[in-house]
Write a protein that holds these residues in place. Sequence first.
Motif, PDB file in Angstrom:
ATOM      1  N   UNK A 182       0.834  -1.188   0.166  1.00 32.89           N
ATOM      2  CA  UNK A 182       0.007  -0.051   0.054  1.00 32.89           C
ATOM      3  C   UNK A 182       0.758   1.287   0.052  1.00 32.89           C
ATOM      4  N   UNK A 183       0.512   2.144  -0.682  1.00 34.70           N
ATOM      5  CA  UNK A 183       1.092   3.516  -0.575  1.00 34.70           C
ATOM      6  C   UNK A 183       0.113   4.623  -0.498  1.00 34.70           C
ATOM      7  N   UNK A 184       0.980   5.747   0.033  1.00 41.10           N
ATOM      8  CA  UNK A 184      -0.030   6.863   0.116  1.00 41.10           C
ATOM      9  C   UNK A 184       1.054   8.071  -0.022  1.00 41.10           C
ATOM     10  N   UNK A 185       0.320   9.151  -0.087  1.00 39.44           N
ATOM     11  CA  UNK A 185       1.358  10.451  -0.123  1.00 39.44           C
ATOM     12  C   UNK A 185       1.758  10.692   1.261  1.00 39.44           C
ATOM     13  N   UNK A 186       3.037  11.470   1.068  1.00 36.54           N
ATOM     14  CA  UNK A 186       3.828  11.525   2.397  1.00 36.54           C
ATOM     15  C   UNK A 186       3.278  12.928   2.760  1.00 36.54           C
ATOM     16  N   UNK A 187       3.337  13.164   4.280  1.00 36.11           N
ATOM     17  CA  UNK A 187       2.486  14.307   4.881  1.00 36.11           C
ATOM     18  C   UNK A 187       3.693  14.870   6.095  1.00 36.11           C
ATOM     19  N   UNK A 188       3.066  15.679   6.763  1.00 41.84           N
ATOM     20  CA  UNK A 188       3.844  15.932   7.903  1.00 41.84           C
ATOM     21  C   UNK A 188       3.378  15.046   9.220  1.00 41.84           C
ATOM     22  N   UNK A 189       2.477  14.446   9.062  1.00 41.75           N
ATOM     23  CA  UNK A 189       2.143  13.653  10.258  1.00 41.75           C
ATOM     24  C   UNK A 189       3.148  12.379  10.520  1.00 41.75           C
ATOM     25  N   UNK A 190       3.172  12.079  11.775  1.00 42.15           N
ATOM     26  CA  UNK A 190       3.857  10.794  12.002  1.00 42.15           C
ATOM     27  C   UNK A 190       3.618   9.588  11.258  1.00 42.15           C
ATOM     28  N   UNK A 191       4.509   8.531  10.825  1.00 37.58           N
ATOM     29  CA  UNK A 191       4.179   7.304  10.157  1.00 37.58           C
ATOM     30  C   UNK A 191       3.392   6.699  11.141  1.00 37.58           C
ATOM     31  N   UNK A 192       2.674   5.705  10.698  1.00 36.28           N
ATOM     32  CA  UNK A 192       1.788   4.636  11.345  1.00 36.28           C
ATOM     33  C   UNK A 192       2.458   3.650  11.456  1.00 36.28           C
ATOM     34  N   UNK A 193       2.294   2.688  12.528  1.00 40.27           N
ATOM     35  CA  UNK A 193       3.206   1.197  12.633  1.00 40.27           C
ATOM     36  C   UNK A 193       3.212   0.530  11.177  1.00 40.27           C
ATOM     37  N   UNK A 194       4.471   0.230  11.051  1.00 39.73           N
ATOM     38  CA  UNK A 194       4.660  -0.455   9.722  1.00 39.73           C
ATOM     39  C   UNK A 194       5.160  -0.008   8.564  1.00 39.73           C
ATOM     40  N   UNK A 195       4.673   1.725   8.728  1.00 42.93           N
ATOM     41  CA  UNK A 195       4.914   2.114   7.315  1.00 42.93           C
ATOM     42  C   UNK A 195       6.372   2.903   7.179  1.00 42.93           C
ATOM     43  N   UNK A 196       6.911   2.976   6.139  1.00 44.33           N
ATOM     44  CA  UNK A 196       8.220   3.615   5.844  1.00 44.33           C
ATOM     45  C   UNK A 196       8.103   4.219   4.487  1.00 44.33           C
ATOM     46  N   UNK A 197       8.978   5.555   4.699  1.00 40.86           N
ATOM     47  CA  UNK A 197       9.023   6.484   3.481  1.00 40.86           C
ATOM     48  C   UNK A 197       9.873   5.885   2.532  1.00 40.86           C
ATOM     49  N   UNK A 198       9.468   6.170   1.164  1.00 35.69           N
ATOM     50  CA  UNK A 198      10.525   5.918  -0.041  1.00 35.69           C
ATOM     51  C   UNK A 198      10.257   6.568  -1.051  1.00 35.69           C
ATOM     52  N   UNK A 199      10.976   6.798  -2.021  1.00 32.34           N
ATOM     53  CA  UNK A 199      11.064   7.278  -3.378  1.00 32.34           C
ATOM     54  C   UNK A 199      10.609   6.034  -4.061  1.00 32.34           C
ATOM     55  N   UNK A 200       9.629   6.216  -4.727  1.00 33.80           N
ATOM     56  CA  UNK A 200       9.025   5.300  -5.523  1.00 33.80           C
ATOM     57  C   UNK A 200       9.326   5.559  -6.989  1.00 33.80           C
ATOM     58  N   UNK A 201      10.009   4.717  -7.905  1.00 30.11           N
ATOM     59  CA  UNK A 201      10.774   5.216  -9.133  1.00 30.11           C
ATOM     60  C   UNK A 201      10.248   4.070 -10.266  1.00 30.11           C
ATOM     61  N   UNK A 202      10.037   4.581 -11.413  1.00 41.04           N
ATOM     62  CA  UNK A 202       9.738   3.817 -12.678  1.00 41.04           C
ATOM     63  C   UNK A 202      10.774   4.282 -13.553  1.00 41.04           C
ATOM     64  N   UNK A 203      11.284   3.260 -14.357  1.00 46.98           N
ATOM     65  CA  UNK A 203      12.198   3.665 -15.453  1.00 46.98           C
ATOM     66  C   UNK A 203      11.740   3.083 -16.547  1.00 46.98           C
ATOM     67  N   UNK A 204      11.866   3.792 -17.747  1.00 42.01           N
ATOM     68  CA  UNK A 204      11.738   3.090 -19.332  1.00 42.01           C
ATOM     69  C   UNK A 204      12.898   3.463 -20.162  1.00 42.01           C
ATOM     70  N   UNK A 205      13.157   2.348 -20.775  1.00 43.67           N
ATOM     71  CA  UNK A 205      14.346   2.193 -21.720  1.00 43.67           C
ATOM     72  C   UNK A 205      13.881   1.489 -22.872  1.00 43.67           C
ATOM     73  N   UNK A 206      13.964   2.285 -24.101  1.00 43.20           N
ATOM     74  CA  UNK A 206      13.569   1.420 -25.251  1.00 43.20           C
ATOM     75  C   UNK A 206      13.909   0.120 -25.579  1.00 43.20           C
TER      76      UNK A 206
END
Length: 160
Positions: A86-110
Amino acid sequence: MNDETAELLFDVIGRLEKSIIARDCPAIVALRGERQLVLSDYDYLRDEQSATAFETRAAAKAQEIAATRWIFAVPQVWLITPDKVYSRAVSNHPLREGEQEAITWMSFDQSNGVDYGRVPYTRRPNGEPVFDDPEMFTVAVRPAEHMPGYTLLQACFPDS
């Protein structure tokens, strides 16, 4: 992932890490084709319409410069369960149990197709982020419509 795509990935991740340290949370996309463009959007995480609008603009620019590779990245909060991520937008609120901040990325190469991954990070007590190395998913991933980069991918390659 080839070296050119990896170079572009590290560039985008570096830009996003600097933004996160500055307490900004934009979505960033780097497009490389006839020339290179880097676009960012601070409203991306606000709502689905803003996200779709940014990815649609990015897709138009990708087509305009005949992009052969791109990297799309956005900071999110992840909750990984045995069955799902599950993912959600980052916010100024504290993380809930089990949550972790991350940069999600997608790459495309022809020539190599699509890859997905994340850069997990934690925060020191003073709030300063500490970033891990980028991870690439090694299991089959089918992006859902709400996944960052999905609209961009579909706009560039409707049959993917």
